[in-house]
Design a protein around this motif. Structure first.
Motif, PDB file in Angstrom:
ATOM      1  N   SER A 100       0.837  -1.217   0.000  1.00 15.03           N
ATOM      2  CA  SER A 100       0.000   0.000   0.000  1.00 15.03           C
ATOM      3  C   SER A 100       0.866   1.259   0.000  1.00 15.03           C
ATOM      4  CB  SER A 100      -0.914   0.005   1.226  1.00 15.03           C
ATOM      5  OG  SER A 100      -1.805  -1.077   1.149  1.00 15.03           O
ATOM      6  N   TRP A 101       1.930   1.257   0.820  1.00 16.24           N
ATOM      7  CA  TRP A 101       2.807   2.437   0.822  1.00 16.24           C
ATOM      8  C   TRP A 101       3.488   2.589  -0.538  1.00 16.24           C
ATOM      9  CZ3 TRP A 101       1.368   5.795   3.948  1.00 16.24           C
ATOM     10  CH2 TRP A 101       1.112   5.551   5.305  1.00 16.24           C
ATOM     11  N   ALA A 102       3.854   1.464  -1.149  1.00 18.47           N
ATOM     12  CA  ALA A 102       4.502   1.547  -2.471  1.00 18.47           C
ATOM     13  C   ALA A 102       3.577   2.230  -3.475  1.00 18.47           C
ATOM     14  CB  ALA A 102       4.883   0.158  -2.950  1.00 18.47           C
ATOM     15  N   LYS A 103       2.302   1.897  -3.387  1.00 20.41           N
ATOM     16  CA  LYS A 103       1.344   2.558  -4.298  1.00 20.41           C
ATOM     17  C   LYS A 103       1.180   4.037  -3.929  1.00 20.41           C
ATOM     18  CE  LYS A 103      -1.348  -1.533  -5.468  1.00 20.41           C
ATOM     19  NZ  LYS A 103      -2.631  -2.233  -5.302  1.00 20.41           N
ATOM     20  N   HIS A 104       1.137   4.306  -2.627  1.00 22.70           N
ATOM     21  CA  HIS A 104       0.990   5.698  -2.163  1.00 22.70           C
ATOM     22  C   HIS A 104       2.166   6.554  -2.645  1.00 22.70           C
ATOM     23  CE1 HIS A 104      -0.236   8.958   0.514  1.00 22.70           C
ATOM     24  NE2 HIS A 104       0.991   9.019   0.993  1.00 22.70           N
TER      25      HIS A 104
END
Lengths: 158, 284
Positions: A100-104
């Motif tokens: 999720s952080w990678a997408k953020h």
């Protein structure tokens, strides 16, 4: 790859992570690199430091299985350390998965991942603890996390 | 050197709404079919400045945008210190109807965004013979809150700062920085407790998914338009609303968030013009 070019490394890492090409071992190691980069970027951003000039606290940023204690003094990140003991904690915590952080942190994040408060209603991020200092400085905290987003974060805090 | 004025003209008028004299600010531009624009919760009619200035729109439509009482340059009613502001379905419908009748608008199109997008569906159900068409931007018949409204009005949190910080999540990351921050600036300027009072309608009092299937879109066409990045009135919620309103037309606007007309006016125009032209052609 230019090994001295941290932003390029980070962008490629984020891409690979988002597309499932990074092993769990790599994720853990790179996770530390990512978080350390956050301190450099925030402290180099004069406007962002000014925005957080009233912030003096430690909060927990959870990236996958790793909790990072981020200490801020007058808007500057003075220390980032990994949480080792259950009694190590901060005023509040913000946690999401590695993916999720990678997408953020993609230069143009996909919908639902583009902002902390877009992730919240979908259950992608979890926020807990004493929320008052977070709410008093919400844009600052959103920006210091989003500062990892590509090159844009270097200039205006995401 | 002479300045170049923008085409819209601003005026004030006083209207008695539910017993209170309300001094209301409105801007208008153009001639033709009345197109009444309703701003989002916690903001004001400045959001529609690009539409008010666009000759492609104003050559066919008389565009009118007004600030709700308590918002923008419209005053709160006399004695506002004695009560908390709280918008309700009935109160909101009454304001819009009273403004339409006061301005003698004949068969107007109403285009509202967010809470404005919700109320137009209520109006379509209530008075389909009067309204020519409804355009619901980021409007759904069923929504769910995802943060506590108490954060919006308390002495230890700056209302303007937190309002802008909350709604910045609803702007598309690809929207031009200039317009993103102009949109957020409007939120930074809201009066104490006004955004919270609007969200009472938006989140707590505005659901009507059980009655929305009764809307007669043959009598009053309904267009539902939602931005890809809207995390409040999501495209899914808009499409679910469209599935309940038989005959409505739904569009998901790629690369846009919750504030299409103010966060990315050029991109929004590419979605809006076909709708406006269809309405204009149906009138011809």
């Amino acid at each position: 790859m230019d090994v001295d070019n941290a932003p390029c490394q980070l962008a490629r890492f984020n891409y690979l992570l988002a597309h499932g090409h990074v092993s769990s071992q790599e994720r853990k190691g790179r996770g530390h690199l990512t978080i350390d980069e956050m301190q450099k970027r925030v402290n180099a951003n004069r406007r962002l430091v000014h925005q957080g000039r009233w912030v003096n606290l430690t909060f927990v940023l959870g990236v996958g299985d790793d909790d990072h204690l981020i200490t801020i003094v007058a808007g500057k990140i003075t220390k980032i350390r990994q949480r080792h003991l259950p009694t190590d904690t901060g005023s509040f915590s913000i946690r999401a998965s590695n993916e999720s952080w990678a997408k953020h942190w993609q230069a143009v994040p996909p919908r639902d991942y583009h902002d902390l408060f877009a992730m919240l209603p979908k259950g992608i991020v979890e926020i807990d603890g004493t929320l008052l200092p977070l709410m008093q400085n919400l844009q600052y905290f959103k920006d210091i996390i989003a500062v990892m987003r590509g090159d844009k974060g270097d200039e205006n805090g995401g | 050197m002479a300045v170049e004025f923008e085409p819209m003209k601003g005026r004030y008028f006083t209207l008695n709404i539910a017993g209170d004299d309300c001094r209301i600010y409105m801007e208008e531009s153009g001639t033709g079919i009345p197109l009444l624009c309703l701003h989002t919760a916690g903001s004001d009619a400045r959001q529609f400045r690009h539409i008010l200035s666009d000759p492609d729109v104003t050559s066919r439509f008389r565009v009118i945008a007004f600030d709700l009482p308590w918002h923008g340059k419209s005053n709160p009613p006399k004695g506002f210190r004695d009560s908390d502001y709280k918008l309700t379905v009935d109160g909101y419908k009454r304001i819009i109807s009273d403004v339409c009748f006061a301005l003698d608008l004949q068969s107007p199109v109403v285009m509202g965004c967010s809470m404005g997008g919700r109320i137009v569906c209520h109006l379509a159900l209530e008075n389909p013979a009067y309204f020519r068409a409804m355009i619901a931007l980021e409007g759904a018949d069923k929504l769910e809150p995802y943060y506590n409204l108490e954060w919006l009005h308390r002495p230890d949190v700056h209302g303007g700062e937190i309002q802008a910080a909350f709604v910045s999540s609803q702007v598309a990351p690809t929207s031009p920085d200039e317009y993103r921050w102009e949109t957020l600036w409007h939120y930074m300027q809201g009066g104490p407790g006004v955004f919270k009072g609007d969200l009472h309608f938006y989140w707590l009092d505005g659901d009507f998914d059980e009655r929305s299937p009764q809307i007669d879109t043959k009598a009053c066409p309904v267009y539902l338009m939602s931005g890809e990045y809207d995390c409040s009135c999501t495209p899914e919620r808009t499409l679910e609303t469209a599935s309940r309103i038989k005959g409505s037309k739904a569009t998901v606007m790629t690369g846009i968030g919750h504030f299409p007309m103010s966060e990315n006016p050029a991109l929004f125009k590419t979605y809006l013009m076909p709708v406006l032209l269809e309405i204009a052609n149906n009138a011809a």
